[in-house]
Design a protein around this motif. Structure first.
Motif, PDB file in Angstrom:
ATOM      1  N   GLN A   1      36.317   6.422  46.755  1.00  0.00           N
ATOM      2  CA  GLN A   1      37.196   5.265  46.907  1.00  0.00           C
ATOM      3  C   GLN A   1      38.669   5.634  46.716  1.00  0.00           C
ATOM      4  O   GLN A   1      39.524   4.765  46.787  1.00  0.00           O
ATOM      5  CB  GLN A   1      36.789   4.154  45.936  1.00  0.00           C
ATOM      6  N   GLN A   2      38.925   6.885  46.477  1.00  0.00           N
ATOM      7  CA  GLN A   2      40.285   7.399  46.303  1.00  0.00           C
ATOM      8  C   GLN A   2      41.091   6.528  45.344  1.00  0.00           C
ATOM      9  O   GLN A   2      42.174   6.040  45.655  1.00  0.00           O
ATOM     10  CB  GLN A   2      40.986   7.518  47.653  1.00  0.00           C
ATOM     11  N   CYS A   3      40.532   6.374  44.146  1.00  0.00           N
ATOM     12  CA  CYS A   3      41.139   5.508  43.139  1.00  0.00           C
ATOM     13  C   CYS A   3      41.221   6.261  41.820  1.00  0.00           C
ATOM     14  O   CYS A   3      40.195   6.553  41.202  1.00  0.00           O
ATOM     15  CB  CYS A   3      40.296   4.247  42.975  1.00  0.00           C
ATOM     16  N   ALA A   4      42.435   6.569  41.427  1.00  0.00           N
ATOM     17  CA  ALA A   4      42.632   7.210  40.125  1.00  0.00           C
ATOM     18  C   ALA A   4      42.603   6.121  39.054  1.00  0.00           C
ATOM     19  O   ALA A   4      43.450   5.232  39.029  1.00  0.00           O
ATOM     20  CB  ALA A   4      43.953   7.951  40.100  1.00  0.00           C
ATOM     21  N   TYR A   5      41.584   6.153  38.222  1.00  0.00           N
ATOM     22  CA  TYR A   5      41.484   5.174  37.140  1.00  0.00           C
ATOM     23  C   TYR A   5      40.745   5.806  35.974  1.00  0.00           C
ATOM     24  O   TYR A   5      40.105   6.846  36.105  1.00  0.00           O
ATOM     25  CB  TYR A   5      40.792   3.891  37.622  1.00  0.00           C
ATOM     26  N   GLN A   6      40.822   5.166  34.816  1.00  0.00           N
ATOM     27  CA  GLN A   6      40.201   5.680  33.600  1.00  0.00           C
ATOM     28  C   GLN A   6      38.757   5.198  33.525  1.00  0.00           C
ATOM     29  O   GLN A   6      38.479   4.122  33.018  1.00  0.00           O
ATOM     30  CB  GLN A   6      41.002   5.209  32.374  1.00  0.00           C
ATOM     31  N   ASP A   7      37.825   6.003  34.033  1.00  0.00           N
ATOM     32  CA  ASP A   7      36.414   5.622  34.009  1.00  0.00           C
ATOM     33  C   ASP A   7      35.871   5.613  32.581  1.00  0.00           C
ATOM     34  O   ASP A   7      35.109   4.738  32.210  1.00  0.00           O
ATOM     35  CB  ASP A   7      35.587   6.573  34.886  1.00  0.00           C
ATOM     36  N   LEU A   8      36.234   6.587  31.799  1.00  0.00           N
ATOM     37  CA  LEU A   8      35.786   6.646  30.407  1.00  0.00           C
ATOM     38  C   LEU A   8      36.652   5.681  29.601  1.00  0.00           C
ATOM     39  O   LEU A   8      37.702   6.031  29.088  1.00  0.00           O
ATOM     40  CB  LEU A   8      35.875   8.072  29.875  1.00  0.00           C
ATOM     41  N   ASP A   9      36.166   4.448  29.504  1.00  0.00           N
ATOM     42  CA  ASP A   9      36.956   3.341  28.977  1.00  0.00           C
ATOM     43  C   ASP A   9      36.571   2.910  27.563  1.00  0.00           C
ATOM     44  O   ASP A   9      37.002   1.860  27.096  1.00  0.00           O
ATOM     45  CB  ASP A   9      36.858   2.150  29.927  1.00  0.00           C
ATOM     46  N   GLY A  10      35.740   3.693  26.883  1.00  0.00           N
ATOM     47  CA  GLY A  10      35.340   3.345  25.524  1.00  0.00           C
ATOM     48  C   GLY A  10      34.271   2.282  25.449  1.00  0.00           C
ATOM     49  O   GLY A  10      33.948   1.796  24.366  1.00  0.00           O
ATOM     50  N   VAL A  11      33.686   1.909  26.581  1.00  0.00           N
ATOM     51  CA  VAL A  11      32.679   0.847  26.625  1.00  0.00           C
ATOM     52  C   VAL A  11      31.255   1.404  26.680  1.00  0.00           C
ATOM     53  O   VAL A  11      30.313   0.783  26.198  1.00  0.00           O
ATOM     54  CB  VAL A  11      32.952  -0.097  27.824  1.00  0.00           C
ATOM     55  N   ASP A  12      31.096   2.590  27.230  1.00  0.00           N
ATOM     56  CA  ASP A  12      29.755   3.144  27.446  1.00  0.00           C
ATOM     57  C   ASP A  12      28.891   3.173  26.185  1.00  0.00           C
ATOM     58  O   ASP A  12      27.682   2.956  26.249  1.00  0.00           O
ATOM     59  CB  ASP A  12      29.846   4.562  28.021  1.00  0.00           C
ATOM     60  N   GLN A  13      29.496   3.439  25.046  1.00  0.00           N
ATOM     61  CA  GLN A  13      28.740   3.566  23.806  1.00  0.00           C
ATOM     62  C   GLN A  13      28.104   2.242  23.368  1.00  0.00           C
ATOM     63  O   GLN A  13      27.164   2.248  22.582  1.00  0.00           O
ATOM     64  CB  GLN A  13      29.634   4.094  22.671  1.00  0.00           C
ATOM     65  N   ASN A  14      28.597   1.128  23.876  1.00  0.00           N
ATOM     66  CA  ASN A  14      28.109  -0.195  23.466  1.00  0.00           C
ATOM     67  C   ASN A  14      27.342  -0.914  24.562  1.00  0.00           C
ATOM     68  O   ASN A  14      27.210  -2.134  24.517  1.00  0.00           O
ATOM     69  CB  ASN A  14      29.299  -1.051  23.014  1.00  0.00           C
ATOM     70  N   THR A  15      26.882  -0.160  25.554  1.00  0.00           N
ATOM     71  CA  THR A  15      26.193  -0.767  26.688  1.00  0.00           C
ATOM     72  C   THR A  15      24.832  -0.112  26.899  1.00  0.00           C
ATOM     73  O   THR A  15      24.503   0.896  26.278  1.00  0.00           O
ATOM     74  CB  THR A  15      27.030  -0.626  27.974  1.00  0.00           C
ATOM     75  N   LEU A  16      24.081  -0.701  27.812  1.00  0.00           N
ATOM     76  CA  LEU A  16      22.829  -0.094  28.247  1.00  0.00           C
ATOM     77  C   LEU A  16      23.047   0.516  29.621  1.00  0.00           C
ATOM     78  O   LEU A  16      23.841   0.005  30.412  1.00  0.00           O
ATOM     79  CB  LEU A  16      21.712  -1.144  28.306  1.00  0.00           C
ATOM     80  N   HIS A  17      22.337   1.585  29.899  1.00  0.00           N
ATOM     81  CA  HIS A  17      22.510   2.330  31.137  1.00  0.00           C
ATOM     82  C   HIS A  17      21.192   2.289  31.905  1.00  0.00           C
ATOM     83  O   HIS A  17      20.173   2.780  31.434  1.00  0.00           O
ATOM     84  CB  HIS A  17      22.937   3.764  30.812  1.00  0.00           C
ATOM     85  N   LEU A  18      21.243   1.670  33.079  1.00  0.00           N
ATOM     86  CA  LEU A  18      20.080   1.521  33.946  1.00  0.00           C
ATOM     87  C   LEU A  18      20.259   2.457  35.124  1.00  0.00           C
ATOM     88  O   LEU A  18      21.288   2.422  35.798  1.00  0.00           O
ATOM     89  CB  LEU A  18      19.989   0.069  34.439  1.00  0.00           C
ATOM     90  N   PHE A  19      19.266   3.301  35.359  1.00  0.00           N
ATOM     91  CA  PHE A  19      19.402   4.243  36.466  1.00  0.00           C
ATOM     92  C   PHE A  19      18.043   4.616  37.034  1.00  0.00           C
ATOM     93  O   PHE A  19      17.004   4.398  36.418  1.00  0.00           O
ATOM     94  CB  PHE A  19      20.174   5.503  36.040  1.00  0.00           C
ATOM     95  N   ALA A  20      18.095   5.159  38.248  1.00  0.00           N
ATOM     96  CA  ALA A  20      16.886   5.617  38.932  1.00  0.00           C
ATOM     97  C   ALA A  20      17.113   7.043  39.395  1.00  0.00           C
ATOM     98  O   ALA A  20      18.214   7.403  39.813  1.00  0.00           O
ATOM     99  CB  ALA A  20      16.574   4.728  40.126  1.00  0.00           C
ATOM    100  N   LYS A  21      16.044   7.817  39.312  1.00  0.00           N
ATOM    101  CA  LYS A  21      16.083   9.205  39.768  1.00  0.00           C
ATOM    102  C   LYS A  21      15.099   9.386  40.920  1.00  0.00           C
ATOM    103  O   LYS A  21      14.070   8.720  40.984  1.00  0.00           O
ATOM    104  CB  LYS A  21      15.679  10.161  38.637  1.00  0.00           C
ATOM    105  N   GLU A  22      15.456  10.303  41.804  1.00  0.00           N
ATOM    106  CA  GLU A  22      14.550  10.708  42.881  1.00  0.00           C
ATOM    107  C   GLU A  22      13.319  11.337  42.218  1.00  0.00           C
ATOM    108  O   GLU A  22      13.454  12.170  41.323  1.00  0.00           O
ATOM    109  CB  GLU A  22      15.263  11.718  43.778  1.00  0.00           C
ATOM    110  N   GLU A  23      12.136  10.928  42.638  1.00  0.00           N
ATOM    111  CA  GLU A  23      10.916  11.415  41.981  1.00  0.00           C
ATOM    112  C   GLU A  23      10.749  12.923  42.105  1.00  0.00           C
ATOM    113  O   GLU A  23      10.376  13.587  41.148  1.00  0.00           O
ATOM    114  CB  GLU A  23       9.693  10.671  42.514  1.00  0.00           C
ATOM    115  N   ASP A  24      11.024  13.487  43.277  1.00  0.00           N
ATOM    116  CA  ASP A  24      10.829  14.923  43.484  1.00  0.00           C
ATOM    117  C   ASP A  24      11.888  15.762  42.785  1.00  0.00           C
ATOM    118  O   ASP A  24      11.575  16.657  42.007  1.00  0.00           O
ATOM    119  CB  ASP A  24      10.813  15.257  44.984  1.00  0.00           C
ATOM    120  N   SER A  25      13.149  15.454  43.056  1.00  0.00           N
ATOM    121  CA  SER A  25      14.240  16.305  42.568  1.00  0.00           C
ATOM    122  C   SER A  25      14.806  15.875  41.224  1.00  0.00           C
ATOM    123  O   SER A  25      15.566  16.619  40.615  1.00  0.00           O
ATOM    124  CB  SER A  25      15.379  16.310  43.594  1.00  0.00           C
ATOM    125  N   GLN A  26      14.473  14.670  40.780  1.00  0.00           N
ATOM    126  CA  GLN A  26      15.038  14.096  39.560  1.00  0.00           C
ATOM    127  C   GLN A  26      16.552  13.865  39.670  1.00  0.00           C
ATOM    128  O   GLN A  26      17.243  13.701  38.675  1.00  0.00           O
ATOM    129  CB  GLN A  26      14.710  14.961  38.334  1.00  0.00           C
TER     130      GLN A  26
END
Length: 156
Positions: free
Chosen positions: A31-56
């Motif tokens: 998206q060609q957007c310089a921004y602060q992704d590491l915003d101090g919020v990750d530690q207080n949230t839940l992370h939902l994700f999916a992995k490819e079954e074969d390659s993980q």
């Protein structure tokens, strides 16, 4: 594809690296957007994700925020599908999983998000309604949207 839900402290270093790499790839490079992704919020949230079954390999991700972090309502953010996985309906699966998990984990029926404007119809297709005027967030047009689930639809 398996959906995985973890708190920040439960993430392995490899999972955290994969999440941050995907967020960087999509939100900063693609998206060609310089921004602060590491915003101090990750530690207080839940992370939902999916992995490819074969390659993980990480293929989809969303950050689930409890009430009081981004808004007074619970929220979903950093919604991503890896570029090579798009067009397969994974984003719809991800947002459905994120909505159900957010409602269950945070004991709520209301979710508020900051949506990129070009995705308004996608979120509307999942029941979100516009809740603000358009504004710039990191120089990208955004709009707040809210979803109010009925108790019956949450338990389904």
């Amino acid at each position: 594809m398996n959906w995985i839900l973890k708190s920040f402290s439960q993430l392995t270093t490899d999972e955290l690296y994969a999440i941050l790499a995907l967020r960087n790839q999509v939100f900063i490079c693609e998206q060609q957007c310089a921004y602060q992704d590491l915003d101090g919020v990750d530690q207080n949230t839940l992370h939902l994700f999916a992995k490819e079954e074969d390659s993980q390999q990480l293929i989809a991700y969303a950050r689930l925020l409890p009430q009081g972090i981004a808004f007074k309502e619970a929220s979903i953010g950093r919604v991503i599908v890896a570029q090579e996985q798009r067009g397969r309906g994974i984003a719809h699966q991800l947002i459905k999983e994120a909505i159900a998990t957010t409602c269950h984990q945070f004991n709520t029926h209301t979710i508020k998000i900051m949506a990129q404007v070009y995705l308004v119809s996608f979120y509307q297709s999942h029941g979100f309604v516009i809740d603000s005027e358009t504004y710039l967030e990191d120089n990208i047009p955004h709009i707040d949207m809210v979803l109010v689930q009925s108790v019956q639809s949450i338990s389904m």
